[in-house]
Motif scaffolding. Structure first.
Motif, mmCIF file in Angstrom:
data_model
loop_
_atom_site.group_PDB
_atom_site.id
_atom_site.type_symbol
_atom_site.label_atom_id
_atom_site.label_comp_id
_atom_site.label_asym_id
_atom_site.label_seq_id
_atom_site.Cartn_x
_atom_site.Cartn_y
_atom_site.Cartn_z
ATOM 1 N N ARG A 162 32.995 41.660 -1.031
ATOM 2 C CA ARG A 162 32.521 40.319 -1.317
ATOM 3 C C ARG A 162 33.348 39.623 -2.402
ATOM 4 O O ARG A 162 32.842 38.888 -3.219
ATOM 5 N N TRP A 180 36.998 37.814 1.500
ATOM 6 C CA TRP A 180 36.982 36.436 1.995
ATOM 7 C C TRP A 180 38.149 36.171 2.945
ATOM 8 O O TRP A 180 37.974 35.571 3.999
ATOM 9 N N ASN A 181 39.310 36.618 2.563
ATOM 10 C CA ASN A 181 40.507 36.344 3.360
ATOM 11 C C ASN A 181 40.499 37.047 4.717
ATOM 12 O O ASN A 181 41.274 36.681 5.592
ATOM 13 N N LYS A 206 32.955 32.528 7.095
ATOM 14 C CA LYS A 206 33.060 31.950 5.752
ATOM 15 C C LYS A 206 31.957 30.908 5.535
ATOM 16 O O LYS A 206 31.308 30.884 4.482
ATOM 17 N N VAL A 221 34.146 25.946 1.327
ATOM 18 C CA VAL A 221 35.009 26.862 2.094
ATOM 19 C C VAL A 221 36.474 26.545 1.824
ATOM 20 O O VAL A 221 37.274 27.447 1.548
ATOM 21 N N LEU A 245 37.379 27.692 -1.686
ATOM 22 C CA LEU A 245 37.529 29.147 -1.779
ATOM 23 C C LEU A 245 38.824 29.605 -1.124
ATOM 24 O O LEU A 245 39.498 30.498 -1.631
ATOM 25 N N ASN A 246 39.171 28.980 0.004
ATOM 26 C CA ASN A 246 40.455 29.310 0.642
ATOM 27 C C ASN A 246 41.599 29.084 -0.343
ATOM 28 O O ASN A 246 42.498 29.922 -0.471
ATOM 29 N N TYR A 275 41.547 31.693 -3.347
ATOM 30 C CA TYR A 275 41.931 33.058 -3.013
ATOM 31 C C TYR A 275 43.339 33.191 -2.440
ATOM 32 O O TYR A 275 43.785 34.289 -2.141
ATOM 33 N N ILE A 323 32.926 36.337 -4.559
ATOM 34 C CA ILE A 323 32.758 35.052 -3.881
ATOM 35 C C ILE A 323 31.691 34.202 -4.564
ATOM 36 O O ILE A 323 31.850 32.989 -4.700
#
Length: 143
Positions: free
Chosen positions: A31, A36-37, A44, A97, A100-101, A104, A114
Motif C-alpha cells: 500500500r 500503487w504503480n 487506483k 489519482v 498520486l501518479n 510516485y 498511499i
C-alpha cells in the motif's frame, strides 16, 4: 489549566499513531507507491475512494467517541475536520489519482504509504507552501 495541555496531548497522540503506522506499513510492505504503480486505473480509483471513505468513517467515529467521553476535545476535532474539509474541497477522485501518479513517479516517494500520499496531493492542490518539507519528513519516516 488542563485544557492548555490538550493540543500537546493531541499532537503526542498523532505522532505516536504515525510511528505505529510506519512500523505496520514497513511490516506489511504494501500500500505504498510501489504498490500503487502496479495497479491499473480502475484499481487506483477504487483505492482512492476507499481511502476517502475510511477518512470519513474515522472522523465520524472519533467525533462520537470524543463527544461522548471527552467533551473538551470535541472543539479540537471539529476544528481538525473543518481544516481537512478545506484541503479536500473541490478535489475529485480523478485529480487525486493523477496527483498520486505524479508523486510516485519519483522513486524517492515510492515508500510513502498511499494514505499519506493522498494527503500530500490534497496539500499540493491547495498550494500549501510546506508540502515539500512534509514530503521530506514522510521520506525519512518511511525509508
Amino acid at each position: 489549566m488542563r485544557a492548555a495541555y490538550l493540543p500537546g496531548l493531541a499532537l503526542a497522540f498523532v505522532l505516536a499513531a504515525s510511528a505505529l503506522g510506519a512500523d505496520r506499513a514497513r511490516a506489511e510492505g504494501n500500500r505504498d507507491g510501489a504498490y500503487w504503480n502496479r495497479l491499473d486505473n480502475a484499481e487506483k480509483t477504487d483505492l482512492v475512494i476507499g481511502v476517502l471513505e475510511g477518512l470519513n468513517l474515522s472522523e465520524s467515529i472519533l467525533h462520537i467517541i470524543l463527544q461522548n467521553e471527552y467533551t473538551m476535545c470535541s472543539d479540537i476535532l471539529t476544528s481538525i475536520a473543518r481544516q481537512t474539509d478545506v484541503f479536500f474541497e473541490g478535489l475529485t477522485v480523478g485529480r487525486i489519482v493523477e496527483g498520486l501518479n505524479a508523486l510516485y513517479v519519483d522513486g524517492k516517494n515510492r515508500s510513502i504509504p498511499i494514505s499519506w500520499g493522498v494527503w500530500v496531493v490534497a496539500r499540493q492542490d491547495k498550494n500549501d507552501r510546506t508540502v515539500g518539507k512534509f514530503i521530506q519528513e514522510l521520506r525519512t519516516l518511511y525509508r
